[in-house]
Design an enzyme around this catalytic site. Sequence first.
Site, PDB file in Angstrom:
ATOM      1  N   ASP A  94     -37.970  31.430  52.343  1.00  0.00           N
ATOM      2  CA  ASP A  94     -37.125  32.609  52.305  1.00  0.00           C
ATOM      3  C   ASP A  94     -37.403  33.390  53.589  1.00  0.00           C
ATOM      4  OD1 ASP A  94     -35.416  34.660  51.658  1.00  0.00           O
ATOM      5  OD2 ASP A  94     -36.140  34.889  49.605  1.00  0.00           O
TER       6      ASP A  94
HETATM    7  C1  BGC Z   1     -33.153  36.569  50.348  1.00  0.00           C
HETATM    8  C2  BGC Z   1     -32.543  35.195  50.320  1.00  0.00           C
HETATM    9  C3  BGC Z   1     -31.490  35.100  51.386  1.00  0.00           C
HETATM   10  C4  BGC Z   1     -32.124  35.402  52.727  1.00  0.00           C
HETATM   11  C5  BGC Z   1     -31.158  35.307  53.896  1.00  0.00           C
HETATM   12  C6  BGC Z   1     -33.603  36.982  51.725  1.00  0.00           C
HETATM   13  O1  BGC Z   1     -33.919  38.319  51.753  1.00  0.00           O
HETATM   14  O2  BGC Z   1     -34.225  36.636  49.443  1.00  0.00           O
HETATM   15  O3  BGC Z   1     -32.008  34.929  49.051  1.00  0.00           O
HETATM   16  O4  BGC Z   1     -30.881  33.851  51.361  1.00  0.00           O
HETATM   17  O5  BGC Z   1     -32.619  36.733  52.684  1.00  0.00           O
HETATM   18  O6  BGC Z   1     -30.274  36.360  53.903  1.00  0.00           O
END
Ligand code: BGC
Length: 876
Positions: A259
């Site tokens: 993530d």
């Molecule tokens: C989130 C993810 C997301 C990523 C990219 C993160 O803050 O937890 O689910 O895909 O950001 O935007």
Amino acid sequence: MRHLSVNLVAACLVCALCALPAAAQSSAPEFHGPIPDSPAIEHQIDGMIAKMTLQEKLDLIGGEDSMFIRAVPSIGFPRLKMSDGPEGVRTWGPDTAYAGGIALAASWDPALAHEMGVSIGDDARARGVNFLLGPGVNIYRAAMGGRNFEYFGEDPYLSGQIAAHYILGVQSQGVIATVKHFDANNEEFNRHNLSADMDERTLREIYLPAFEAAVKQGHVGAVMDSYNLVNGVHSTENKHLNIDILRNDWHFHGIVMSDWDATYSAVGAANGGLDLEMPSGQFMNPQNLTPAVQSGQVSVATIDQKVRRIFRDAIRFGFLSNSNQDQIDPSIAKYSQLGRKVALQEALESITLLKNDGHLLPLDLNKVHTIAILGPDAWPAEPGGGGSSHVDAYAPVSFMTGLSDAFAGKVKVLYARGLPTEEEMFEQTEFYNVSGQPDENPWTGNEVKIESFDNPNFQGTPHVFHVSHILAYPGADRPAPAQHSIRYAAQYQPATTGDYLFLVHADGGDAYKLIVNGRTVIVQPSREGQGPLYAEVPLTAGQLASVQLDYWTHSVVPHISLGIRAVSDLVTPEAKKIAALADAAVVAVGYDPSEESEGFDRTYVLPFGQDQLIEAVAHANPHTIVTITAGGNVDMHRWLADVPVLLHNWYPGQEGGRALAQILSGEHDPEGHLPISLARSWEQNPVHDSYYPAPPTPEQMAKESYSEGVYLGYDYYKPSFTPHVFYKEGVFLGYRYYTTNDIQPLFPFGFGLSYTTFSFSHLAVAPSADNSATNPAYTVSFDVTNTGSREGADVAQLYVGDPSAKVKRPMKELKGFDKVRLAPGATKHVTLALDRRSFAYWSDAKNNWQVDPGRFVVYVGDSSEHTPLTQDLQVP
Ligand code: BGC
């Protein structure tokens, strides 16, 4: 040339969307899909890797520009683009806003999930996206979980089926789906630091199967590791999850990415199974890993394996046989008509009717001439919650505009928000100077005293300011040091005796504490983002109330606001009037993206004033319909008995208003069924005592030199201790707990009313052709009949119980389901299969799935509490 690798036509048989006339589907996309892995692909990758330097390999395993995998120009590898996910392609401008994941799960329609996947894949191709960052499949434990709305509810089997079909749809369009967040991202509270702790059986039976289905059944191309720790180890360096389970047990050959900023070490992540650090190589980069490779801490083979997985996905999805630009399909319209139809179908299939006293719905439009629609969620539209999933739709349809447009010329639709906005609360609150009586000290516009300290403990000599309202820190022109404390003090003079609502909202994850008349009424520890909180406090007319707001901020431009209003003044007179004069009143309550979002947990009680609004409307109009916008349960105890109709509309996507009109008028039968149990209260939920981590003990605080201010306001990204949450309920989550302990929740898992009625009959359980002593396999068949007078859909649910197991197991566990759409009087003969896994539990002793021979019970019905057909089964 890429071709579809799944049989889409077969997958779509039960979806109502496919009954649309051919013209309506004319924008249906061409099908593409991944080619199977093969020795030829591995050979091609060997050649590519052989030409790369170590520096190039280490560069590749860290992303760039937020949303890209880097190009490797020397071997012609193109830069690859990503986008959130999962409720639409959100990263690159406006797009189709599909219903939230929880709504999709409430449809219980895997074919619809596939259609959504196809449509979203199509949206991705219109924008040149190679990776879609979805679906999200974390399990619902408690209503407060900030991202429940993105996920598929409390049941691992339902979640897995919805996820697998969604993924097959996305990937059929030549776009890689990314299942997330692996694993146990079940709350947003302190998500970077929290450790979700549980025994192996709980992990395997509840928190992993949706990912397993995504891998084994959906053939997902990528997995995203979560922010949180699992059993004390960050997911991005968790060998047990990434290597033992994902790679070795499930044979996952795709990419494991982090993530965004969820990587916390270089060597730990490199050896812990992480292939790609996103959004950049903050840890997994040449600077950190070259010496680690040279010293043998990380092997070249380990690095090569990561590179191989990236290349393998890229080749299988055809990204190397085209230039990167070819991922953009210019023939696809950005404002998608297919997307609009899919989004409407999702809302129609997911809006869940929970209560319909006196058959108030469907509304009799011959008698209903005026409808009042009220509440913060009536307008504007709230297609989805907040955070990275939030999609700006081109033309979202709110409940108010949807009803008004649909009923134009037949029914007059009156609208009032009915409650003050947050800003009105803040701006309309007048304070009195702390240092004098109002008559001695007439209002000067500077009634709030602010003391600003350059430390988190209110120590030393503060800077003192005076302002008129608690609206912000004075003067963004005066940068404050990070980690400082601010004390606001004022007096408030209530005009009448009664309860007063104190509303506080701080930005940016800051901590605060509100003290009224010497009593602490709100404590908000530092969180990563947060919604407003409120408390109700009784005050006496004319008696000045002392108000103190202690605030710890990280930011140079801190921001906090406080508003006070008599509870009796919250609901506007206009709202009460239109509710009284209408023939029916719809109250649209719930959250918005600033209140329910990624990054923080929401409240269990509805946002401020909404309980009072429902009570006022129900008092004024006996035909009151409450519809809730939320990712899960809310506290309904104050008003549920007083309203005849309750709908849960989840986050309905951009077409929610059109769908609500069709359901209220009876044009469409409500067919959503709960993908979660709705507990009677937060206390009834078995998770209640194991959701929030315990605050640090005095010993921990002393050891870490903590003061209260430091604890409440300290930097949540870098704490010096890891809060642990032990999942005490084990596998007895949601309906698994309620059915086993004979406890009645408010509304059970799987429940949903219809305008028609259904009956179940002729249950038969027979061994399947491949049944054997080592492989118990049965077919379960039964009839579902529409016993009412109109067309409708029911969700037939098959549960299995194992009362003779050597370990204690839930009384019922969902193992199959079928959405059945029937004309009045019609019957469908449903056949569902049970395989070995349907009977198995995870044995910690054997470290494997185990079936204990003996008595099993098969239950069939349309909720976890309503299973009219049961049959015993002896598994040898
Ligand atoms: C989130 C993810 C997301 C990523 C990219 C993160 O803050 O937890 O689910 O895909 O950001 O935007």
